[in-house]
Design a protein around this motif. Structure first.
Motif, short mmCIF file in Angstrom:
data_model
loop_
_atom_site.label_atom_id
_atom_site.label_comp_id
_atom_site.label_asym_id
_atom_site.label_seq_id
_atom_site.Cartn_x
_atom_site.Cartn_y
_atom_site.Cartn_z
N ARG A 324 0.84 -1.21 0.00
CA ARG A 324 0.00 0.00 0.00
C ARG A 324 0.87 1.26 0.00
NH1 ARG A 324 -2.54 0.80 4.64
NH2 ARG A 324 -2.90 -1.43 4.90
N TYR A 325 2.00 1.20 0.70
CA TYR A 325 2.91 2.34 0.73
C TYR A 325 3.40 2.68 -0.67
CZ TYR A 325 6.81 5.34 2.05
OH TYR A 325 7.68 6.41 2.16
N LEU A 326 3.76 1.65 -1.44
CA LEU A 326 4.22 1.92 -2.81
C LEU A 326 3.09 2.53 -3.64
CD1 LEU A 326 6.39 1.79 -5.02
CD2 LEU A 326 5.60 -0.53 -5.57
N ALA A 327 1.86 2.07 -3.43
CA ALA A 327 0.72 2.65 -4.15
C ALA A 327 0.60 4.14 -3.85
CB ALA A 327 -0.57 1.92 -3.78
N ASP A 328 0.75 4.50 -2.58
CA ASP A 328 0.63 5.91 -2.18
C ASP A 328 1.76 6.74 -2.81
OD1 ASP A 328 -1.57 5.20 -0.72
OD2 ASP A 328 -0.53 5.13 1.21
N VAL A 329 2.95 6.19 -2.81
CA VAL A 329 4.11 6.87 -3.38
C VAL A 329 3.90 7.12 -4.87
CG1 VAL A 329 6.52 6.41 -4.04
CG2 VAL A 329 5.81 6.13 -1.66
N THR A 341 -5.41 -1.43 -3.39
CA THR A 341 -4.19 -2.16 -3.70
C THR A 341 -4.37 -3.64 -3.40
OG1 THR A 341 -3.17 -0.23 -2.72
CG2 THR A 341 -1.70 -1.95 -3.44
N GLY A 342 -3.84 -4.49 -4.26
CA GLY A 342 -3.89 -5.93 -4.01
C GLY A 342 -2.78 -6.33 -3.06
N GLY A 343 -2.45 -7.61 -3.06
CA GLY A 343 -1.49 -8.11 -2.09
C GLY A 343 -0.04 -7.99 -2.51
N HIS A 344 0.25 -8.42 -3.72
CA HIS A 344 1.65 -8.64 -4.09
C HIS A 344 2.22 -7.58 -5.00
CE1 HIS A 344 -0.55 -10.01 -7.56
NE2 HIS A 344 0.56 -10.11 -8.25
N ALA A 345 1.39 -6.61 -5.39
CA ALA A 345 1.85 -5.68 -6.41
C ALA A 345 0.97 -4.44 -6.43
CB ALA A 345 1.80 -6.36 -7.78
N ARG A 411 9.19 -10.58 -1.96
CA ARG A 411 8.94 -10.65 -0.52
C ARG A 411 10.22 -10.46 0.29
NH1 ARG A 411 5.97 -13.53 -3.56
NH2 ARG A 411 3.71 -13.61 -3.35
N ARG A 412 10.17 -9.51 1.22
CA ARG A 412 11.24 -9.26 2.20
C ARG A 412 12.54 -8.77 1.56
NH1 ARG A 412 10.23 -14.85 5.70
NH2 ARG A 412 11.33 -15.75 3.94
N VAL A 413 12.46 -8.16 0.37
CA VAL A 413 13.67 -7.80 -0.37
C VAL A 413 14.00 -6.30 -0.30
CG1 VAL A 413 14.68 -7.70 -2.70
CG2 VAL A 413 13.53 -9.78 -1.92
N TYR A 414 12.99 -5.45 -0.54
CA TYR A 414 13.26 -4.02 -0.64
C TYR A 414 12.76 -3.28 0.60
CZ TYR A 414 14.52 -4.84 -5.49
OH TYR A 414 15.13 -5.28 -6.63
N THR A 415 13.52 -2.24 0.99
CA THR A 415 13.16 -1.44 2.15
C THR A 415 12.28 -0.27 1.72
OG1 THR A 415 15.04 0.02 1.86
CG2 THR A 415 15.40 -1.94 3.22
N ARG A 416 11.85 0.51 2.70
CA ARG A 416 11.00 1.66 2.40
C ARG A 416 11.73 2.68 1.53
NH1 ARG A 416 8.81 5.47 6.55
NH2 ARG A 416 9.49 3.94 8.05
N SER A 417 13.04 2.87 1.73
CA SER A 417 13.73 3.87 0.90
C SER A 417 13.84 3.40 -0.54
CB SER A 417 15.09 4.28 1.48
OG SER A 417 15.79 3.17 1.94
N HIS A 418 13.89 2.10 -0.76
CA HIS A 418 13.84 1.61 -2.14
C HIS A 418 12.51 2.03 -2.79
CE1 HIS A 418 16.89 -1.63 -0.89
NE2 HIS A 418 17.48 -0.90 -1.83
N LEU A 419 11.43 1.92 -2.03
CA LEU A 419 10.11 2.29 -2.58
C LEU A 419 10.06 3.79 -2.84
CD1 LEU A 419 7.66 0.06 -0.47
CD2 LEU A 419 8.91 -0.51 -2.57
N ASP A 420 10.66 4.60 -1.95
CA ASP A 420 10.70 6.05 -2.17
C ASP A 420 11.47 6.37 -3.45
OD1 ASP A 420 9.20 6.71 0.08
OD2 ASP A 420 10.97 6.75 1.38
N TYR A 421 12.52 5.62 -3.69
CA TYR A 421 13.31 5.82 -4.92
C TYR A 421 12.45 5.55 -6.16
CZ TYR A 421 16.60 5.00 -8.68
OH TYR A 421 17.22 5.04 -9.89
N VAL A 422 11.65 4.49 -6.12
CA VAL A 422 10.76 4.16 -7.24
C VAL A 422 9.79 5.33 -7.46
CG1 VAL A 422 8.95 2.59 -8.07
CG2 VAL A 422 10.95 1.68 -6.87
N GLY A 423 9.32 5.93 -6.37
CA GLY A 423 8.43 7.08 -6.45
C GLY A 423 9.09 8.26 -7.16
#
Ligand SMILES: *Cc1c(COP(=O)(O)O)cnc(C)c1O
Length: 459
Positions: A324-329, A341-345, A411-423
């Motif tokens: 859900r965090y990645l969706a928001d970003v 948002t679904g489960g895995h993506a 699963r269990r691979v990327y941290t929150r800052s990785h998701l911020d980078y994608v944003g």
């Protein structure tokens, strides 16, 4: 500000990743014929191509692997694997396969004849291809809401029961060798299926004596969503919910590369012993002896532990919040995000993000290419490159129901800052969205064309 989530693990082993330059990425894409499946993983900074087999295993899984029993027949590791499937999923019989599609192959080769039809809420690409390869017809009967990226409903993965009832009536039971239901519905943005829907689908199949097999790749995430969203299940544990969900089916196919949190493996499970023996005949020819089925003993050990970890509620709470965090970003970056948002993506609606590109020029592929150029982020199109077809009479292009780009989360691979980078990469893309061009196919195979198709920009 409250933090959105915290990872329920700490990092013990790291794998360095390398950033490329924008100029390098433009060249890499060209060399890959604009198909991100052709890009070497080394040249990807954040890899959201798939959550399949890309998981980080735990210290417990790695140590279980050292105890793998590599005996050809009756390995101790098979016993542990079988026990985990029985305990977590409730099926007495289980046959390992090299991955999910191996299980689909064995299931369909045993039960399906050319010309017959198999209903599903939505077939995953390999399920669809396995049926087409046998000359059978995969039929998708998801609720209409599954194709609506905005409507806020808790269970957009559901089967449309009216469509299913009508389908059975018009097709005739003799032409339906089995019925399926995919939980969660991967091809419909990873949306969950409610317990009520599972129960009703099961009742309808049973009423017509149609064997019912679930595509259970993400059964744990589906159970989590039922606990979170379905009245009456708030107080039930995810494990109880999973057992109830699967109790309505005669068997399941499973890709362990998903909710069993491993890198390879799958299985076919069922309740009926005669059926298991019929499956075993096919399994031995194509996958392996029934106690290893194309896997090493150590793989079976990792799956056994992974089934427990994948149904752990602290893990699943993190998993959903992370997604859900990645969706928001991404929404903040200006992309049109599929909700809920679904489960895995996270799924982005490319048709809405790039409205100037028509479906026959693959807006999802264009978006995924542009995101790679911006930040070395790899995603996958789930749209007309994957699911379009041709009108058999006129040869006219029939687009996919949605033009989506999937940001799948290992699963269990990327941290929150990785998701911020994608944003950040997404925001750079959104700022120049109207300059992004569509693509055309220069070469493609008949089946599963998205994996190896070659494309080029339209002029
Ligand atoms: C991944 C997947 C499959 C196929 O599994 P593989 O292990 O990739 O062969 C089947 N169905 C669904 C819903 C999937 O997500």
């Amino acid at each position: 500000m409250p933090i959105p989530f915290v990872e329920p693990f700490r990092i013990k082993v790291v794998e360095p990743i390398r950033q490329t330059t924008r100029q390098e990425r433009v060249q890499i894409l060209q060399d890959a014929h604009h198909n991100l499946f052709g890009v070497p993983a080394e040249d990807v900074f954040i890899d959201l191509l798939t959550d399949s087999g890309t998981n980080a295993m735990s210290d417990r899984q790695w140590s279980a692997m050292m105890q793998g029993d590599e005996a050809y027949a009756g390995a101790r590791s098979f016993g542990r694997f079988e026990q985990a499937v029985q305990e977590i999923m409730g099926f007495p019989h289980v046959l390992p396969t090299h991955q999910g599609r191996g299980a689909e192959g064995v299931l369909f080769q045993t039960l399906v004849q050319a010309g017959q039809s198999v209903p599903n809420n939505r077939h995953f690409d390999t399920t669809q291809a396995n049926l087409l390869a046998l000359g059978a017809h995969p039929v998708d009967l998801a609720v209409d809401a599954a194709s609506d990226p905005q409507v806020q409903l808790p269970f957009k993965g559901n089967m449309d029961l009216d469509k299913l009832a009508r389908f059975i009536e018009t097709t005739g039971v003799e032409n339906i060798p089995l019925g399926m239901l995919t939980i969660t519905n991967n091809s419909a943005a990873g949306q969950p299926v409610s317990m009520e829907n599972i129960r009703q689908v099961s009742a309808l199949y049973r009423e017509h004596h149609i064997p019912f097999f679930m595509d259970a790749c993400r059964f744990a995430e589906n159970a989590w969503f039922i606990q979170q969203r379905e009245p009456g299940y708030e107080e039930r544990s995810v494990r109880e919910i999973a057992l109830e969900m699967l109790s309505y089916a005669d068997g399941c196919t499973m890709s362990a590369k998903k909710d069993a949190i491993v890198n390879i493996g799958g299985f076919l499970a069922c309740r009926d012993e005669t059926l298991k023996l019929r499956f075993s005949e096919k399994l031995i020819v194509r996958e392996g002896f029934p106690t290893y089925g194309g896997l090493a003993g150590r793989d079976l050990e990792a799956i056994a532990v992974g089934l427990h970890e994948g149904t752990d509620e602290a893990y699943l709470a993190y998993r959903e919040s992370h997604t859900r965090y990645l969706a928001d970003v991404l929404a903040q970056a200006g992309l049109a995000v599929y909700r809920p948002t679904g489960g895995h993506a996270v799924y982005v609606d490319a048709a809405q993000t790039l409205p100037h590109i028509p479906p026959e020029q693959f807006p999802g592929v264009a978006l995924a290419n542009a995101l790679y150029v911006e930040g070395g982020v790899r995603t996958v199109e789930i749209g007309s490159l994957m699911f379009s077809s041709e009108d058999p009479a006129t040869g006219a292009f029939i687009p996919a129901p949605n033009e989506l780009v999937r940001f799948a989360i290992p699963r269990r691979v990327y941290t929150r800052s990785h998701l911020d980078y994608v944003g950040e990469a997404a925001a750079a893309l959104a700022a120049k969205a109207e300059q992004i061009r569509g693509l055309k196919i220069t070469w493609a195979p008949e089946l599963l064309k998205h994996f190896i198709a070659r494309l080029d920009w339209v002029a």
